[in-house]
Design a protein around this motif. Structure first.
Motif, PDB file in Angstrom:
ATOM      1  N   PHE A   1      78.155  78.923  15.739  1.00 24.29           N
ATOM      2  CA  PHE A   1      77.783  77.679  16.411  1.00 24.29           C
ATOM      3  C   PHE A   1      76.282  77.624  16.692  1.00 24.29           C
ATOM      4  N   LEU A   2      75.762  78.683  17.298  1.00 21.23           N
ATOM      5  CA  LEU A   2      74.356  78.687  17.701  1.00 21.23           C
ATOM      6  C   LEU A   2      73.398  78.783  16.515  1.00 21.23           C
ATOM      7  N   SER A   3      73.833  79.402  15.412  1.00 20.15           N
ATOM      8  CA  SER A   3      72.955  79.519  14.253  1.00 20.15           C
ATOM      9  C   SER A   3      73.081  78.334  13.300  1.00 20.15           C
ATOM     10  N   SER A   4      73.987  77.431  13.596  1.00 14.39           N
ATOM     11  CA  SER A   4      74.173  76.258  12.744  1.00 14.39           C
ATOM     12  C   SER A   4      72.908  75.397  12.747  1.00 14.39           C
ATOM     13  N   PRO A   5      72.529  74.851  11.596  1.00 12.80           N
ATOM     14  CA  PRO A   5      71.371  73.956  11.572  1.00 12.80           C
ATOM     15  C   PRO A   5      71.646  72.642  12.318  1.00 12.80           C
ATOM     16  N   ASN A   6      72.924  72.332  12.522  1.00 11.30           N
ATOM     17  CA  ASN A   6      73.306  71.103  13.220  1.00 11.30           C
ATOM     18  C   ASN A   6      74.442  71.422  14.200  1.00 11.30           C
ATOM     19  N   PRO A   7      74.122  72.003  15.375  1.00 10.22           N
ATOM     20  CA  PRO A   7      75.170  72.371  16.326  1.00 10.22           C
ATOM     21  C   PRO A   7      75.996  71.167  16.808  1.00 10.22           C
ATOM     22  N   GLN A   8      75.329  70.002  16.947  1.00  8.18           N
ATOM     23  CA  GLN A   8      76.059  68.808  17.381  1.00  8.18           C
ATOM     24  C   GLN A   8      77.107  68.411  16.340  1.00  8.18           C
ATOM     25  N   GLY A   9      76.735  68.459  15.091  1.00  6.51           N
ATOM     26  CA  GLY A   9      77.679  68.151  14.022  1.00  6.51           C
ATOM     27  C   GLY A   9      78.788  69.183  13.950  1.00  6.51           C
ATOM     28  N   TRP A  10      78.433  70.447  14.174  1.00  6.75           N
ATOM     29  CA  TRP A  10      79.415  71.537  14.151  1.00  6.75           C
ATOM     30  C   TRP A  10      80.471  71.316  15.221  1.00  6.75           C
ATOM     31  N   ILE A  11      80.029  70.998  16.440  1.00  5.65           N
ATOM     32  CA  ILE A  11      80.980  70.829  17.549  1.00  5.65           C
ATOM     33  C   ILE A  11      81.802  69.550  17.377  1.00  5.65           C
ATOM     34  N   MET A  12      81.197  68.489  16.810  1.00  4.40           N
ATOM     35  CA  MET A  12      81.952  67.253  16.562  1.00  4.40           C
ATOM     36  C   MET A  12      83.038  67.490  15.518  1.00  4.40           C
ATOM     37  N   LEU A  13      82.712  68.238  14.485  1.00  4.03           N
ATOM     38  CA  LEU A  13      83.699  68.552  13.451  1.00  4.03           C
ATOM     39  C   LEU A  13      84.821  69.423  14.040  1.00  4.03           C
ATOM     40  N   THR A  14      84.453  70.341  14.903  1.00  6.57           N
ATOM     41  CA  THR A  14      85.450  71.181  15.575  1.00  6.57           C
ATOM     42  C   THR A  14      86.359  70.319  16.444  1.00  6.57           C
ATOM     43  N   LEU A  15      85.773  69.382  17.187  1.00  8.44           N
ATOM     44  CA  LEU A  15      86.568  68.468  18.015  1.00  8.44           C
ATOM     45  C   LEU A  15      87.527  67.652  17.153  1.00  8.44           C
ATOM     46  N   LYS A  16      87.048  67.189  16.019  1.00 15.77           N
ATOM     47  CA  LYS A  16      87.894  66.408  15.110  1.00 15.77           C
ATOM     48  C   LYS A  16      89.118  67.222  14.690  1.00 15.77           C
ATOM     49  N   HIS A  17      88.912  68.491  14.347  1.00 15.42           N
ATOM     50  CA  HIS A  17      90.024  69.351  13.935  1.00 15.42           C
ATOM     51  C   HIS A  17      90.984  69.629  15.098  1.00 15.42           C
ATOM     52  N   VAL A  18      90.429  69.830  16.299  1.00 10.62           N
ATOM     53  CA  VAL A  18      91.274  70.062  17.476  1.00 10.62           C
ATOM     54  C   VAL A  18      92.135  68.827  17.742  1.00 10.62           C
ATOM     55  N   MET A  19      91.537  67.641  17.643  1.00 11.77           N
ATOM     56  CA  MET A  19      92.297  66.404  17.869  1.00 11.77           C
ATOM     57  C   MET A  19      93.367  66.211  16.802  1.00 11.77           C
ATOM     58  N   GLN A  20      93.040  66.501  15.546  1.00  6.83           N
ATOM     59  CA  GLN A  20      94.032  66.377  14.479  1.00  6.83           C
ATOM     60  C   GLN A  20      95.218  67.298  14.734  1.00  6.83           C
ATOM     61  N   ASN A  21      94.934  68.521  15.150  1.00 12.60           N
ATOM     62  CA  ASN A  21      96.012  69.463  15.464  1.00 12.60           C
ATOM     63  C   ASN A  21      96.861  68.963  16.621  1.00 12.60           C
TER      64      ASN A  21
END
Length: 152
Positions: free
Chosen positions: A54-74
């Motif tokens: 997460f912290l080394s991602s070039p786009n942490p905001q995008g990383w967390i939004m994509l993670t949220l999307k997967h959590v919501m889908q589940n």
């Protein structure tokens, strides 16, 4: 939100910046405020678990939004599955290929008596909100959320 001391300050800043955005986004999809709050928290729990990624991602905001999307889908997938089970148990004819389905209590009889199972059943199948459940249990909403988190 506690990821451990060394990482706390590094995760705390994106948490404070992104949590309101994640919560509003989840609320638009899930409609229920308690579920939206839970999915936003779950997304950051995953970020804590995978903090280096997460912290080394070039786009942490995008990383967390994509993670949220997967959590919501589940979450939506699980709710749909439980809703189908519930509707089959309420007298609808099961599809021919489904065979004979058992009630949720019978299916999970080894844990059906546990308080945790009953708590999760009230949320998933009965779609009880956190404030309603907290009122039933006679505890604060925050205490109820913690009980649900531990049960999961």
């Amino acid at each position: 939100m506690d990821c451990g001391e060394p990482w706390k300050t590094e995760i705390e800043k994106p948490y404070k910046e992104m949590y309101p955005v994640l919560h509003v986004y989840a609320l638009r999809i899930l409609v229920d405020d308690a579920l939206a709050e839970e999915t936003a928290q779950d997304a950051f729990c995953i970020a804590c678990d995978k903090r280096e990624q997460f912290l080394s991602s070039p786009n942490p905001q995008g990383w967390i939004m994509l993670t949220l999307k997967h959590v919501m889908q589940n979450m939506l997938r699980t709710q749909a599955k439980l809703q189908r089970l519930l509707s089959l148990n309420e007298g609808e004819e099961p599809p021919a290929e489904a065979g004979e389905l058992m009630s949720v209590d019978l299916l999970f009889s080894n844990v059906a008596a546990s308080e945790d199972f009953q708590l999760l059943k009230r949320i998933a199948l009965d779609q009880c909100t956190m404030p309603e459940l907290a009122h039933e249990l006679g505890v604060s909403v925050e205490a109820c959320k913690k009980r649900v988190q531990r049960a999961r």
